[in-house]
Design a protein around this motif. Structure first.
Motif, short mmCIF file in Angstrom:
data_model
loop_
_atom_site.label_atom_id
_atom_site.label_comp_id
_atom_site.label_asym_id
_atom_site.label_seq_id
_atom_site.Cartn_x
_atom_site.Cartn_y
_atom_site.Cartn_z
N THR A 142 -41.22 17.90 -69.02
CA THR A 142 -42.35 17.26 -69.68
C THR A 142 -42.40 17.63 -71.16
O THR A 142 -41.75 18.57 -71.61
N SER A 152 -42.75 10.34 -70.75
CA SER A 152 -44.06 10.41 -70.11
C SER A 152 -44.29 9.26 -69.13
O SER A 152 -44.89 9.44 -68.07
N VAL A 159 -49.81 13.36 -67.97
CA VAL A 159 -48.76 14.13 -67.28
C VAL A 159 -49.12 15.61 -67.29
O VAL A 159 -48.86 16.34 -66.31
N ASN A 164 -42.43 10.23 -66.00
CA ASN A 164 -43.05 11.36 -65.30
C ASN A 164 -44.40 10.98 -64.68
O ASN A 164 -44.72 11.43 -63.57
N TRP A 165 -45.19 10.16 -65.37
CA TRP A 165 -46.47 9.76 -64.79
C TRP A 165 -46.25 8.92 -63.54
O TRP A 165 -46.95 9.07 -62.54
N PRO A 183 -42.03 15.95 -61.41
CA PRO A 183 -41.57 15.26 -62.61
C PRO A 183 -40.32 15.90 -63.19
O PRO A 183 -39.92 16.99 -62.79
#
Length: 432
Positions: free
Chosen positions: A295, A279, A326, A282-283, A292
């Protein structure tokens, strides 16, 4: 009796300092009669190698009555044991411990594995007063940071400085640990030099390579760092930090603008259980408007939050908040903020709750309230380390840009863009 409760495995016998020093040494004290097996097992565990747990198991199998061998094995593998088995193993280890050093070490392991970090830190300070420069104790020094108190964190850092001086410049376990301390203090050049010194002494020191990764994050080393990490990991794919160091490599790929490599590492190296690292990567990619990697499903994040350990530690809960962000789960973030806001623990009410609210606002395209909440917010209480908390500054910078205050965002990130050799990620955060 569960982990996190007040526990103990017996009083450590009093006696003059140094009376338990016997046998071979590995930068500290080693038990007698096990110079080869014990030395190798402790060395590999200190290095966080993929061979440490196996060698500890072999040591216990060869000498089942060795209290320190059993204790160190539990320290390495305790997360796989339930509460009853954990306590039983360590009570046996304490009963089998021979001499004051062994009993003191096993007592510290008992406190550390039961997450009594304040008590563990106090005990380690006493242990190292009685048995100076005992490198075996390095394995538990994270207790000073894990207890979540600034005074203990500072005391732990001072303790490492003192013990490293006592151990001398040839003690790679202590030099490695001091490199880690300097990285967390923001003394990046010192951290890098100390890490390189430790790696010259013992090239497989996992603590040193981790400290170097943190220093190189602050320096924006980019592809040079990923190349070094990949070469180092290729020699021991079973290393304890294999996935975590790949995460550091992913951040260096972000710094250099190689988003495909960052996504590859998240998708192929991180496990489904690595919710926090997944996370956090991805954030960051979403903040700089990049697609991203895979997830964590929203329902799984909700399950983790609802579990008994979901809000047991503030940094773990913060990572779950990033996982919600996310997914753009605004309502979930607001609910988490309300829950954290009523928590009696200061870090939850004063830090986690506002951070969750700010994430919710930014997910809902309301940058103004997010800026108001995050500006000036002290985030050390979240725990974790500098590179992990930096993502809050990233979030504030992006909120400022979306709000139209690009100059304010540039001032916020100036130290990073001026000091990092590769900062494509920061450039994209600042892009209108």
């Amino acid at each position: 009796m569960g982990r996190g409760e007040d526990v103990g495995c017996g009083e450590v016998a009093a006696g003059p300092a140094g009376t338990a020093r016997r046998g071979a040494r590995c930068g500290g004290v080693m038990p007698t009669g096990t110079a080869t097996a014990g030395h190798r097992a402790v060395r590999e565990q200190l290095a966080l190698s993929g061979h440490g747990a196996r060698l500890l198991r072999e040591w216990v199998a060869d000498e089942p009555s060795s209290g320190v061998a059993r204790g160190l094995l539990v320290l390495a593998t305790g997360d796989t044991l339930d509460d009853d088995a954990l306590k039983a193993e360590l009570v046996t280890a304490f009963e089998d411990a021979s001499g004051e050093w062994e009993r003191s070490l096993v007592h510290g392991i008992y406190l550390h594995t039961h997450r009594q970090y304040l008590l563990a830190a106090d005990h380690l300070a006493t242990h190292l007063t009685r048995f100076p420069a005992d490198a075996t104790a390095v394995m538990m020094l994270g207790a000073f940071h894990a207890c979540g108190r600034a005074d203990y964190r500072e005391a732990g850092d001072r303790l490492v400085e003192e013990q490293c001086a006592l151990a001398g410049p040839e003690s790679w376990p202590w030099v490695s640990r001091l490199a880690w301390v300097r990285a967390e203090q923001g003394r990046v050049d010192e951290a890098w030099e100390l890490a390189c010194r430790a790696l010259a002494l013992y090239p497989r020191s996992g603590v040193a390579v981790h400290a170097r990764a943190h220093a190189e994050h602050e320096l924006g080393a980019g592809p040079d760092s990923t190349l070094f990490l990949d070469r180092w990991l290729a020699e021991d794919p079973g290393a304890v930090q294999y996935r975590h160091l790949n995460w550091h490599a992913a951040l260096q790929s972000l710094a250099a603008g190689d988003f495909a490599d960052a996504r590859r590492r998240v998708d192929t190296v991180l496990a489904a259980s690595d919710v926090g690292m997944r996370s956090a990567t991805n954030w960051r990619m979403l903040l700089c408007r990049q697609p991203p990697a895979r997830t964590t499903p929203l329902e799984h994040v909700r399950e983790l939050l609802a579990a008994p350990e979901g809000m047991a530690e503030v940094f773990h809960t913060f990572q779950l908040a990033l996982a919600l962000a996310v997914q753009g789960a605004t309502d979930d973030l607001q609910a988490l903020a309300r829950t954290a806001g009523t928590d009696e623990r200061p870090a939850y009410a004063r830090v986690l709750a506002p951070v969750a609210r700010a994430l919710a606002h930014l997910c809902a395209d309301r940058p103004g309230p997010a800026v108001d909440i995050l500006t000036g917010l002290e985030t050390d209480g979240l725990g974790g380390v500098r590179v992990e908390r930096e993502i809050i500054q990233d979030t504030l910078a992006r909120a400022l840009v979306v709000q139209g205050d690009g100059e304010g965002a540039a001032r916020l990130l100036h130290r990073r863009t001026a000091g990092r050799r590769h900062h494509r990620y920061e450039d994209l955060l600042l892009a209108p």
